[in-house]
Structure formats: structure tokens, C-alpha cells
Write an enzyme that holds these catalytic residues in place. Structure first.
Site, PDB file in Angstrom:
ATOM      1  N   ASP A 188       1.033  -1.253   0.010  1.00 44.88           N
ATOM      2  CA  ASP A 188      -0.218  -0.118  -0.170  1.00 44.88           C
ATOM      3  C   ASP A 188       1.123   1.261  -0.382  1.00 44.88           C
ATOM      4  O   ASP A 188       2.249   0.949   0.067  1.00 44.88           O
ATOM      5  CB  ASP A 188      -1.040   0.155   1.100  1.00 44.88           C
ATOM      6  N   GLU A 223      -9.212  -1.406   5.188  1.00 46.68           N
ATOM      7  CA  GLU A 223     -10.088  -0.332   5.683  1.00 46.68           C
ATOM      8  C   GLU A 223     -11.763  -1.713   6.853  1.00 46.68           C
ATOM      9  O   GLU A 223     -11.910  -2.001   5.734  1.00 46.68           O
ATOM     10  CB  GLU A 223     -10.045   1.003   6.357  1.00 46.68           C
ATOM     11  N   ASN A 247      -7.368  -1.269  14.675  1.00 45.55           N
ATOM     12  CA  ASN A 247      -8.480  -2.085  13.865  1.00 45.55           C
ATOM     13  C   ASN A 247      -8.735  -3.017  12.575  1.00 45.55           C
ATOM     14  O   ASN A 247      -9.675  -3.087  12.494  1.00 45.55           O
ATOM     15  CB  ASN A 247      -9.533  -0.674  12.904  1.00 45.55           C
ATOM     16  N   HIS A 272      -7.466  -3.858  10.300  1.00 45.66           N
ATOM     17  CA  HIS A 272      -7.194  -3.608   8.411  1.00 45.66           C
ATOM     18  C   HIS A 272      -6.342  -4.415   8.521  1.00 45.66           C
ATOM     19  O   HIS A 272      -4.981  -4.593   8.837  1.00 45.66           O
ATOM     20  CB  HIS A 272      -6.919  -2.100   8.502  1.00 45.66           C
TER      21      HIS A 272
END
Ligand code: GLP
Length: 238
Positions: free
Chosen positions: A67, A141, A134, A136
Site C-alpha cells: 500500500d 479498512e 482496527n 485492517h
């Protein structure tokens, strides 16, 4: 799923380096997916040490990153481009044509090209990933479709909050380019590195919870060759 427990984050990174080194020294022209973040820093240091002291050869390794932030210039030290060059690419004998980094000006066309580049490299043999607190993976996400491909995404509020340490008062990127969950699941082997208390909920969701888009890492449970390397702080023993 295979779970390897190591005493701390440093040992997690060393074990990851051992597996990556073993892969690149046994498979010629192998394609690997590599992550950014704090967790794999020790993995890159160890790979560079093996390159320098044990002649670990990167010249035929094809490298794909997972990413990148949108709108952060390459030469900004916070870009994943800078991270990869500082941690590995500038310190080992990687061949420039074998390096595939996402662009901070990525478009849907360049995302499709990235997928084509992976296919042209014969698919990713070993994909190393971390996980966000979280849940991801790369920048998929919560809410990301489990069959998603390389694309532009909006960063979650929880991710933006976690980036405050790094960006301080400066404007944060709100978008990123990321390989998709579907792209990750197509790698022949996935190696997930998980260290620290803040990852406990995400890891617990992967091991025990339902496979659902609100915890993207849970999708990895459907992979037939997943190895998780974790430290005790990240493992929920309750
Ligand atoms: C970042 C990256 C992920 C990485 C994750 C965990 O935002 N997009 O690819 O795995 O967050 O990072 P860390 O290892 O610093 O906890």
C-alpha cells in the site's frame, strides 16, 4: 492456520526474516509481497544483515509492496516509498526492474496495472502482512469487501487517529492505494506478523471470530496456507 508464538516483537520479526530468507533462497524469481509499519522493521534489518553477512541474494526477487498514502510525495520520509528504500531496497542488491511500489498518485488504471504486474510475475508466492489495531490488512479498512482488488480507499477514522503521532499537526493523507483482500488471498502463502497488546482484538477476531468485513484480517482464515507469528501480548488468553 499455523500459529507460531515468539517471546516478543523482536523475535516475531526475526522469525519472519528467517521464513522470507528461506523462500528467496529456494525459489528463483520468486515474487513476494512486503509490508510497512513498525512491526516488520526488525525483519528488514535481519534480511539486510543476511544479505551482507551470508550473501542472501535479492537480485532475482520480485518485490511488491502492499500500500501507499495518496498525496504524500515519494521523498517524504513518511511515504511507504521512502520506508521501503530506507529499510530494504537501498540496502540490498534488489534489481530495479523487480521493484513494484504503489504510486502516491495512483489511479484506477495504475491499480489495474499493479494487478497485471503481479500476474505477470507468476503471482505472489509469499505475502507478508501486518495488521492495524482496527483489523485492517494493508489498507483494507473495516467494511472492505472480502473479494476486493487493488484500488484507492478512504482511510478509516481510527487509522487517521493512529497516524497522529507520525503527522502531528500537519495535514494527514485521507486516502491510500492498497492491494485488495482478494489480491492478498491469491498469494500462495500468507505470513501475518502480530505484536503488541493493541493488536489483541484483531488477532482474537481472526482466530475465534466470524469472518466478516468489519474485521478485514478475519478473511485470512479462509486461506489454505496462513502462518501467524505473534507475541504473547497480542494473544488473548482469556
Ligand atoms: C499500516 C499499514 C499496514 C500495517 C499496519 C500495522 O497502516 N497500512 O500495512 O500492517 O498499519 O502497522 P504497525 O506494524 O506499525 O502496527
Amino acid at each position: 492456520m499455523r500459529l507460531i508464538l515468539k517471546p516478543d516483537g523482536k523475535a516475531v520479526a526475526l522469525e519472519a526474516a528467517r521464513i522470507v530468507a528461506d523462500t528467496i533462497s529456494t525459489i528463483l524469481d520468486v515474487a513476494i509481497g512486503l509490508p510497512t509499519g513498525r512491526t516488520p522493521v526488525g525483519m528488514y534489518d535481519e534480511l539486510v544483515r543476511l544479505h551482507r553477512e551470508a550473501r542472501l541474494d535479492f537480485s532475482r526477487v520480485r518485490i511488491f509492496t502492499l500500500d501507499e498514502y495518496i498525496g504524500i510525495p515519494q521523498n517524504d520520509p513518511r511515504s511507504f516509498y521512502s520506508y521501503m528504500w530506507t529499510r530494504l531496497l537501498g540496502r540490498a542488491n534488489v534489481t530495479p526492474e523487480n521493484i513494484h511500489l504503489h504510486s502516491s498518485t495512483a489511479t484506477q488504471a495504475s491499480c489495474s496495472q499493479y494487478e497485471a504486474d503481479i500476474r505477470a510475475a507468476g503471482g505472489i508466492e509469499l505475502l507478508v502482512a501486518g495488521v492495524g489495531r482496527n483489523g485492517h490488512i494493508a489498507f483494507n479498512e473495516p467494511g472492505s469487501p472480502l473479494d476486493s482488488r487493488t484500488r484507492l480507499v478512504d482511510l478509516a477514522q481510527s487509522t487517521l487517529e493512529g497516524m497522529r503521532d507520525e503527522f502531528g499537526d500537519q495535514e494527514q493523507p485521507k486516502q491510500a492505494v492498497t492491494i485488495g483482500i482478494g489480491t492478498i488471498l491469491e498469494a500462495r502463502r500468507v505470513l501475518l506478523l502480530v505484536a503488541g497488546e493493541s493488536k489483541k482484538a484483531a488477532l482474537s477476531g481472526l482466530i475465534h471470530g466470524p469472518i466478516q468485513a468489519c474485521n478485514p484480517v478475519s478473511a485470512l482464515r479462509t486461506h489454505s496456507n496462513l502462518t501467524v507469528i505473534a507475541d504473547p501480548a497480542a494473544v488473548d488468553t482469556a
